[in-house]
Design a protein around this motif. Structure first.
Motif, PDB file in Angstrom:
ATOM      1  N   UNK A 178     -10.333  -4.681 -24.560  1.00  0.00           N
ATOM      2  CA  UNK A 178      -9.383  -4.132 -23.604  1.00  0.00           C
ATOM      3  C   UNK A 178      -9.380  -2.612 -23.740  1.00  0.00           C
ATOM      4  N   UNK A 179      -9.992  -1.874 -22.786  1.00  0.00           N
ATOM      5  CA  UNK A 179     -10.054  -0.419 -22.920  1.00  0.00           C
ATOM      6  C   UNK A 179      -8.676   0.224 -23.005  1.00  0.00           C
ATOM      7  N   UNK A 180      -7.699  -0.313 -22.267  1.00  0.00           N
ATOM      8  CA  UNK A 180      -6.367   0.286 -22.290  1.00  0.00           C
ATOM      9  C   UNK A 180      -5.760   0.198 -23.690  1.00  0.00           C
ATOM     10  N   UNK A 181      -5.930  -0.947 -24.334  1.00  0.00           N
ATOM     11  CA  UNK A 181      -5.390  -1.097 -25.692  1.00  0.00           C
ATOM     12  C   UNK A 181      -6.122  -0.169 -26.659  1.00  0.00           C
ATOM     13  N   UNK A 182      -7.443  -0.045 -26.469  1.00  0.00           N
ATOM     14  CA  UNK A 182      -8.215   0.840 -27.329  1.00  0.00           C
ATOM     15  C   UNK A 182      -7.767   2.276 -27.170  1.00  0.00           C
ATOM     16  N   UNK A 183      -7.527   2.704 -25.927  1.00  0.00           N
ATOM     17  CA  UNK A 183      -7.075   4.072 -25.685  1.00  0.00           C
ATOM     18  C   UNK A 183      -5.733   4.320 -26.362  1.00  0.00           C
ATOM     19  N   UNK A 184      -4.842   3.331 -26.281  1.00  0.00           N
ATOM     20  CA  UNK A 184      -3.529   3.502 -26.939  1.00  0.00           C
ATOM     21  C   UNK A 184      -3.715   3.639 -28.446  1.00  0.00           C
ATOM     22  N   UNK A 185      -4.609   2.849 -29.028  1.00  0.00           N
ATOM     23  CA  UNK A 185      -4.845   2.936 -30.469  1.00  0.00           C
ATOM     24  C   UNK A 185      -5.432   4.288 -30.844  1.00  0.00           C
TER      25      UNK A 185
END
Length: 205
Positions: free
Chosen positions: A5-12
């Motif tokens: 999930x790119x969005x989750x990765x960006x948040x991390x």
């Protein structure tokens, strides 16, 4: 840290950036964040040409795409797409893909112009192909396809069926096959000359 999930990765990654700004991040977390960010960039890079191609297929103009891509002109928008899309002919860089596409277009334009100038000859050969006898099923299918294209306005559509028919003609039609071969060789020379001319003009700028 890597996630599909790119969005989750960006948040991390954003969390790690915040930690880095406060000076409390472990080196291992920084390296993991950088690796995850690389994955996200690659995913986004793969999505962009797909979205552009879908927009174009749906009728969106290059002019309308330009501001969405952050470029100033339709030419720049198309150039960006050519640089981003995967190569179908082996070019390893974006600029090489742009050059390859421009070479192809220059060749296509030159061949189309030649075909229009020689439309009488092409139509005559296509008509003769429909009257050939002694063809097997595959050759007959190619001849029929050529005859069908003969009724269209654009004579450039005759070239590919002619090449296909030439490859399938039996020995008793060697003479006709040679005539079709001459057409193929001539159009390839026209294409090469157009590409060479484009490259010469580009290098002289």
């Amino acid at each position: 840290m890597r996630n599909e999930d790119p969005a989750r990765t960006v948040r991390a990654v954003r969390d790690v950036v915040a930690e880095a700004r406060s000076g409390v991040t472990e080196p291992e977390r920084l390296l993991a964040a950088l690796a995850a960010l690389k994955d996200v960039r690659e995913q986004l890079a793969a999505w962009e040409p797909e979205l552009i191609a879908a927009a174009r297929a749906g009728g969106t103009s290059w002019t309308a795409l330009a501001p969405a891509l952050g470029v100033a002109s339709r030419q720049a928008a198309e150039r960006r797409f050519l640089r981003l899309r995967p190569s179908v002919s082996g070019e390893s860089t974006g600029e090489a893909r742009v050059d390859a596409e421009r070479d192809r277009r220059a060749g296509d334009r030159a061949v189309a112009e030649w075909a229009r100038r020689n439309s009488a000859i092409l139509r005559q050969l296509a008509g003769q192909a429909g009257a050939l006898r002694g063809l097997d099923a595959e050759a007959r299918e190619s001849a029929d396809r050529l005859s069908a294209v003969l009724g269209e306005d654009d004579v450039t559509g005759l070239l590919a069926p002619m090449a296909d028919l030439r490859a399938r003609l039996p020995r008793e039609h060697t003479g006709f096959a040679e005539r079709l071969g001459e057409i193929g060789m001539h159009t390839e020379q026209v294409r090469r000359d157009a590409v060479d001319d484009r490259r010469d003009r580009q290098s002289s700028r």
